[in-house]
Design an enzyme around this catalytic site. Structure first.
Site, PDB file in Angstrom:
ATOM      1  N   LYS A  22       0.836  -1.211   0.000  1.00  0.00           N
ATOM      2  CA  LYS A  22       0.000   0.000   0.000  1.00  0.00           C
ATOM      3  C   LYS A  22       0.864   1.251   0.000  1.00  0.00           C
ATOM      4  O   LYS A  22       0.585   2.218  -0.715  1.00  0.00           O
ATOM      5  CB  LYS A  22      -0.914   0.010   1.232  1.00  0.00           C
ATOM      6  CG  LYS A  22      -1.834   1.213   1.287  1.00  0.00           C
ATOM      7  CD  LYS A  22      -2.488   1.410   2.631  1.00  0.00           C
ATOM      8  CE  LYS A  22      -1.592   2.194   3.563  1.00  0.00           C
ATOM      9  NZ  LYS A  22      -2.327   2.869   4.662  1.00  0.00           N
ATOM     10  N   ASN A  23       1.935   1.244   0.804  1.00  0.00           N
ATOM     11  CA  ASN A  23       2.755   2.444   0.963  1.00  0.00           C
ATOM     12  C   ASN A  23       3.592   2.756  -0.277  1.00  0.00           C
ATOM     13  O   ASN A  23       4.203   3.823  -0.360  1.00  0.00           O
ATOM     14  CB  ASN A  23       3.666   2.305   2.188  1.00  0.00           C
ATOM     15  CG  ASN A  23       2.895   2.393   3.491  1.00  0.00           C
ATOM     16  OD1 ASN A  23       1.743   2.824   3.517  1.00  0.00           O
ATOM     17  ND2 ASN A  23       3.517   1.971   4.574  1.00  0.00           N
ATOM     18  N   CYS A 126      -4.947  20.529   9.810  1.00  0.00           N
ATOM     19  CA  CYS A 126      -3.969  20.711  10.886  1.00  0.00           C
ATOM     20  C   CYS A 126      -3.099  21.936  10.632  1.00  0.00           C
ATOM     21  O   CYS A 126      -2.903  22.353   9.501  1.00  0.00           O
ATOM     22  CB  CYS A 126      -3.081  19.472  11.009  1.00  0.00           C
ATOM     23  SG  CYS A 126      -1.972  19.207   9.632  1.00  0.00           S
ATOM     24  N   ARG A 131       2.089  18.503  12.338  1.00  0.00           N
ATOM     25  CA  ARG A 131       2.473  17.313  11.593  1.00  0.00           C
ATOM     26  C   ARG A 131       3.399  17.818  10.492  1.00  0.00           C
ATOM     27  O   ARG A 131       3.357  18.976  10.107  1.00  0.00           O
ATOM     28  CB  ARG A 131       1.230  16.621  10.987  1.00  0.00           C
ATOM     29  CG  ARG A 131       0.191  16.162  11.998  1.00  0.00           C
ATOM     30  CD  ARG A 131       0.530  14.854  12.682  1.00  0.00           C
ATOM     31  NE  ARG A 131       0.611  13.718  11.792  1.00  0.00           N
ATOM     32  CZ  ARG A 131      -0.406  12.918  11.458  1.00  0.00           C
ATOM     33  NH1 ARG A 131      -1.616  13.158  11.904  1.00  0.00           N
ATOM     34  NH2 ARG A 131      -0.222  11.870  10.686  1.00  0.00           N
ATOM     35  N   ASP A 316       5.397   0.853  11.702  1.00  0.00           N
ATOM     36  CA  ASP A 316       4.152   0.217  11.266  1.00  0.00           C
ATOM     37  C   ASP A 316       4.022  -1.230  11.725  1.00  0.00           C
ATOM     38  O   ASP A 316       2.994  -1.865  11.482  1.00  0.00           O
ATOM     39  CB  ASP A 316       4.027   0.285   9.738  1.00  0.00           C
ATOM     40  CG  ASP A 316       3.550   1.644   9.258  1.00  0.00           C
ATOM     41  OD1 ASP A 316       3.177   2.477  10.102  1.00  0.00           O
ATOM     42  OD2 ASP A 316       3.539   1.870   8.033  1.00  0.00           O
ATOM     43  N   ARG A 408      -8.327  -0.600   5.213  1.00  0.00           N
ATOM     44  CA  ARG A 408      -7.454   0.397   4.602  1.00  0.00           C
ATOM     45  C   ARG A 408      -6.094  -0.202   4.216  1.00  0.00           C
ATOM     46  O   ARG A 408      -5.437   0.313   3.313  1.00  0.00           O
ATOM     47  CB  ARG A 408      -7.216   1.564   5.558  1.00  0.00           C
ATOM     48  CG  ARG A 408      -8.442   2.420   5.841  1.00  0.00           C
ATOM     49  CD  ARG A 408      -8.072   3.588   6.733  1.00  0.00           C
ATOM     50  NE  ARG A 408      -6.864   4.251   6.246  1.00  0.00           N
ATOM     51  CZ  ARG A 408      -5.811   4.538   6.994  1.00  0.00           C
ATOM     52  NH1 ARG A 408      -5.804   4.231   8.280  1.00  0.00           N
ATOM     53  NH2 ARG A 408      -4.765   5.129   6.473  1.00  0.00           N
TER      54      ARG A 408
END
Length: 429
Positions: A22-23, A126, A131, A316, A408
């Protein structure tokens, strides 16, 4: 809202196919904005985040089609996406879309490089600095971008095109490295990125851009050099296997016991995590087919780990490792250095009977002889799968709520685990 029911106590035996990362898939899809020719991505995982990014890119006028399956394709084979960004109709990425996926902020680099302007919402509204969106902005400014923040949006302009420059990140950042890499690929002149992220997904994106005619050297090292080109062409690229999914299932096997082949996995993508698993008592064998993970009879040993950028232990996989250590014979310590507030799974693991104490960024886990099933709630993607790992080894039934987080990042998780003997099912509604 869907739930997942697990009755623990079964060992895992068989084979689990590893999906595309996914990344890597998300930034690769965004890289399709860099060319007016077709980019074909193979081995793309079927995930909620991928579907959401398809809709987000469609907002810019990008046409993405899913190629049909070919005769003989494996049931778990990744999908093939054909990305056509010949015409970009809108350079604005609105709040209602960006707020649903932080990675969609990365469109700012390709839009700016290709169109000379971009208007992208701050992720989640944000503030700059809370972040690391500020690192994306600093990188683009180093390439000659004029930046203005107005009404929760980043207004970026480079009316005469981007110019090569020197980008020095004060800390390692995967997202900003992706942004800088993509923007610099079409900038005029040479760009150097120092203190770049070294993650395999960065290398995968660089390899794809090079296949499109880019000139990138040093991806996977702290210093990346890019010579910008006037345009990029189309290409065909296969997404690398997901190292986080690999590590997750490896920890599930180590937790429950058994013998599982992680088909298609690559050991070189997660050496640090595999070393930790061996230390905990798992036997891992590398072959051309993938990784074979076994734990038969021997107990789990405690470990001490600090998360770090690649090639260190991945943040992760921190939650999954914590689940594993809850049944180790001794005291384990896990220190999280990458993300704040990433211990939300601790309270839910405690509902299964885990003994965990938090002191700032360090969790101390006292191993217990057994976990017991309980209703638990997923709080984020990685936390949710740590609860699956705990529940697989717990006595009795566990019910995991809010499993949309799992969708996800994990493709067909229940199918893959049940095929190896786990008693797991999804309950709709």
């Amino acid at each position: 809202m869907d739930r997942i029911r697990i009755v623990g106590g079964n060992t895992l035996n068989g084979s689990i196919p590893i999906s595309g990362a996914k990344n890597a898939a998300l930034p690769l899809m965004i890289a399709g904005l860099l060319t007016d020719e077709k980019l074909v991505l193979e081995n793309v995982p079927r995930l909620a985040d991928v579907s959401l990014l398809q809709r987000i890119l469609g907002n810019h006028g990008i046409d993405i089609t899913v190629a049909g399956k070919r005769r003989g394709d494996d049931a778990y084979a990744g999908q093939t996406l054909e990305i056509d960004a010949r015409v970009i109709v809108d350079t604005t990425a609105p709040y209602e879309l960006v707020s649903k996926m932080r990675a969609s902020f990365w469109v700012i680099g390709p839009l700016l490089a290709r169109m000379g302007e971009a208007k992208v919402s701050l992720p989640g509204g944000c503030a700059i600095g809370t972040r690391p969106v500020d690192l994306h902005i600093a990188a683009l400014e180093a390439l000659g971008t004029e930046i203005e923040i107005d009404g929760g949006y980043v207004l970026a302009r480079a009316p005469k095109g981007l110019k090569g420059g020197r980008i020095v990140f004060p800390k390692v950042t995967v997202g900003a490295t992706h942004t800088a890499l993509m923007a610099a690929s079409l900038a005029d002149g040479e760009t150097t990125i120092e203190n770049a992220a070294c993650e395999p997904e960065i290398v995968d994106v660089a390899d794809c851009i090079n296949a499109m005619g880019g000139r990138i050297e040093g991806a996977g090292t702290p210093t990346i050099r890019i010579v910008g080109v006037p345009r990029l062409r189309g290409a065909r690229h296969s997404v690398l296997p997901d190292r986080i999914e690999t590590g997750t299932y490896a920890m599930a096997v180590a937790m429950t016991g058994g013998d599982v082949l992680l088909s298609g996995a690559r050991a070189d993508l997660l050496d640090s995590a595999l070393d930790t698993l061996r230390e905990a008592g798992a036997e891992i064998t590398v072959s051309n087919e993938g990784l074979r993970v076994r734990r038969n009879g021997a107990g789990l040993a405690p470990v001490e780990v600090t998360t770090a950028p690649f090639p260190g232990f991945p943040t992760d996989l921190q939650a999954q490792l914590m689940a594993l250590t809850t049944m180790a014979s001794g005291t384990s310590r896990i220190t999280e250095t990458i993300f704040e507030n990433r211990f939300m799974h601790v309270q839910e693991l405690a509902r299964l009977g885990a003994h965990i104490q938090l002191d700032g960024e360090t969790a101390t886990i006292e191993g217990v002889e057994r976990l017991k099933g309980a209703p638990v709630m997923a709080t984020d993607l990685r936390a949710s799968v740590s609860l699956v790992i705990g529940a697989l080894a717990a006595e009795g039934e566990s019910m995991i709520h809010r499993v949309y987080h799992l969708d996800r990042g994990f493709e067909r998780l229940e199918e893959k685990l049940s095929a190896c003997g786990a008693e797991i099912e999804r309950i709709a509604g």
